[in-house]
Write an enzyme that holds these catalytic residues in place. Structure first.
Site, PDB file in Angstrom:
ATOM      1  N   ASP A  85      30.933  -8.737  58.905  1.00  0.00           N
ATOM      2  CA  ASP A  85      30.858  -7.931  57.685  1.00  0.00           C
ATOM      3  C   ASP A  85      30.773  -8.893  56.500  1.00  0.00           C
ATOM      4  OD1 ASP A  85      31.370  -6.220  55.456  1.00  0.00           O
ATOM      5  OD2 ASP A  85      32.493  -4.844  56.749  1.00  0.00           O
ATOM      6  N   ASP A  96      27.227  -4.879  50.433  1.00  0.00           N
ATOM      7  CA  ASP A  96      28.199  -4.818  51.526  1.00  0.00           C
ATOM      8  C   ASP A  96      27.431  -4.439  52.785  1.00  0.00           C
ATOM      9  OD1 ASP A  96      30.336  -4.268  53.208  1.00  0.00           O
ATOM     10  OD2 ASP A  96      31.185  -2.658  51.978  1.00  0.00           O
ATOM     11  N   HIS A 158      32.026   4.200  51.556  1.00  0.00           N
ATOM     12  CA  HIS A 158      32.650   4.238  50.228  1.00  0.00           C
ATOM     13  C   HIS A 158      31.633   4.048  49.122  1.00  0.00           C
ATOM     14  CE1 HIS A 158      32.394  -0.241  50.548  1.00  0.00           C
ATOM     15  NE2 HIS A 158      32.573   0.029  51.821  1.00  0.00           N
ATOM     16  N   HIS A 166      35.696  -0.623  46.786  1.00  0.00           N
ATOM     17  CA  HIS A 166      35.847   0.802  47.051  1.00  0.00           C
ATOM     18  C   HIS A 166      36.057   1.484  45.707  1.00  0.00           C
ATOM     19  CE1 HIS A 166      36.960   4.590  48.666  1.00  0.00           C
ATOM     20  NE2 HIS A 166      37.175   4.156  49.887  1.00  0.00           N
ATOM     21  N   GLU A 191      29.248   3.143  56.713  1.00  0.00           N
ATOM     22  CA  GLU A 191      29.625   2.207  57.780  1.00  0.00           C
ATOM     23  C   GLU A 191      30.328   2.881  58.944  1.00  0.00           C
ATOM     24  OE1 GLU A 191      32.527  -0.786  56.656  1.00  0.00           O
ATOM     25  OE2 GLU A 191      32.932   0.219  54.769  1.00  0.00           O
ATOM     26  N   GLU A 283      26.581  -1.258  58.991  1.00  0.00           N
ATOM     27  CA  GLU A 283      26.764  -0.857  57.592  1.00  0.00           C
ATOM     28  C   GLU A 283      25.602  -1.325  56.731  1.00  0.00           C
ATOM     29  OE1 GLU A 283      30.002  -2.839  55.543  1.00  0.00           O
ATOM     30  OE2 GLU A 283      30.191  -1.163  54.145  1.00  0.00           O
TER      31      GLU A 283
HETATM   32 CO    CO Z   1      32.097  -1.523  53.388  1.00  0.00          CO
END
Ligand code: CO
Length: 303
Positions: A85, A96, A158, A166, A191, A283
């Site tokens: 990630d 992200d 998010h 977030h 995600e 994600e």
């Molecule tokens: Co994320």
């Protein structure tokens, strides 16, 4: 969203996608060191002109929030299910993204990995202004179920804000009945986490990932030095080895304890599936417009 901001997001996304792919390729090799690959990813983000938001990974039944410290001896083993990630920002504008690989060539966990890919793809197809959040959740869940798995219900996508990983709104990975409508101009990360376990995670301390929340008065010089180091991150996460390399292990342990006790800093321990199920995750980040712009997609991504 101004064209300048969009430009920064696209650029951050390009770097994030590239580093995610390069990191994943390294983790796929049996014997690869978690610490070396995460160090590589951080260096690579900067080489490509990005600013590090985070480089994290997670193995097998751990869904997220693992960062090796300098003493960590974790190496990749044939058949491990590994999530990477990567977060990159430019001026606080964040990309992200995450993906899952299986170490080695056995391909034992193809379906588990594919199910999370399909869940992400299905949810992205639905993203448009006016769409209700539960619909994205239902789509993800249904893709997981089709292949005999389930989604992790207490992990969510998010909204993203400037310097905010977030930004307040959660994107469910099952039908949670949330009728909130997606709006034009939102920046979101979807995600799905897919598992052959129960579909729930719990925290498993100790943590190597932290975030500065509110700065309160501190007593020890150790805590003060840590604050000096992490304040410039403006609320983005940090990992212990960034600090121990400058301040020493003892000072960091002592200082972080004080900062946690007085509520300045919040710990993000590894998240482990409650039935020790294996977990996969994909994600992407996107900007919601008349047309959705997925800005973390790499040319080699099939999702
Ligand atoms: Co994320």
């Amino acid at each position: 969203m101004s064209p300048e901001i969009v430009q920064k997001l696209l650029q951050a996304g390009k770097v994030a996608a590239q580093v995610r792919r390069e990191g994943a390729a390294k983790l796929r090799i049996p014997g690869a060191s978690a610490l070396e690959v995460m160090d590589f990813c951080e260096k690579r983000i900067q080489q490509l002109g990005g600013q590090i938001a985070w480089a994290q990974m997670a193995l097998n039944e751990t869904a997220a929030h693992f960062c090796p410290d300098d003493e960590d001896k974790t190496v990749m083993k044939e058949g491990d299910v590994v999530k990477i990630d990567i977060g990159v920002h430019l001026d606080g504008y964040i990309a992200d993204n995450a993906m899952t690989i299986e170490v080695g060539k056995a391909n034992k966990h193809h379906d588990l990995i594919k199910a999370a890919q399909n869940a992400l793809t299905a949810a992205i197809k639905l993203v448009e202004p006016g769409r209700q959040l539960w619909e994205l959740g239902e789509a993800q869940y249904s893709e997981a179920e089709k292949m005999g798995f389930t989604t992790v219900k207490n992990l969510c996508g998010h909204t993203i804000g400037r310097y905010k990983v977030h930004d307040g709104i959660s994107i469910p990975s099952y039908n949670n009945k949330d009728k909130t409508e997606i709006e034009e101009g939102w920046q979101i990360a979807i995600e799905p986490f897919v598992t052959n376990g129960r579909g729930l995670i719990k925290e498993k301390p100790p943590s190597t990932i932290f975030m500065l929340e509110t700065e309160r008065g501190v007593r020890s010089p150790h805590a003060r030095k840590i604050l000096e180091e992490v304040k410039p991150l403006q609320g983005l996460p940090f990992t212990t080895r960034w600090l121990t390399r400058k301040l020493g292990k003892g000072a960091v342990a002592f200082g972080l304890r004080e900062l946690q006790q007085n509520g300045s800093v919040h710990a993000y321990p590894p998240l482990v599936e409650v039935a020790n199920g294996l977990v996969s995750q994909f994600e992407h980040s996107m900007i919601v417009g008349k047309k959705t712009t997925v800005y973390t997609r790499h040319a080699d991504d099939e999702w």
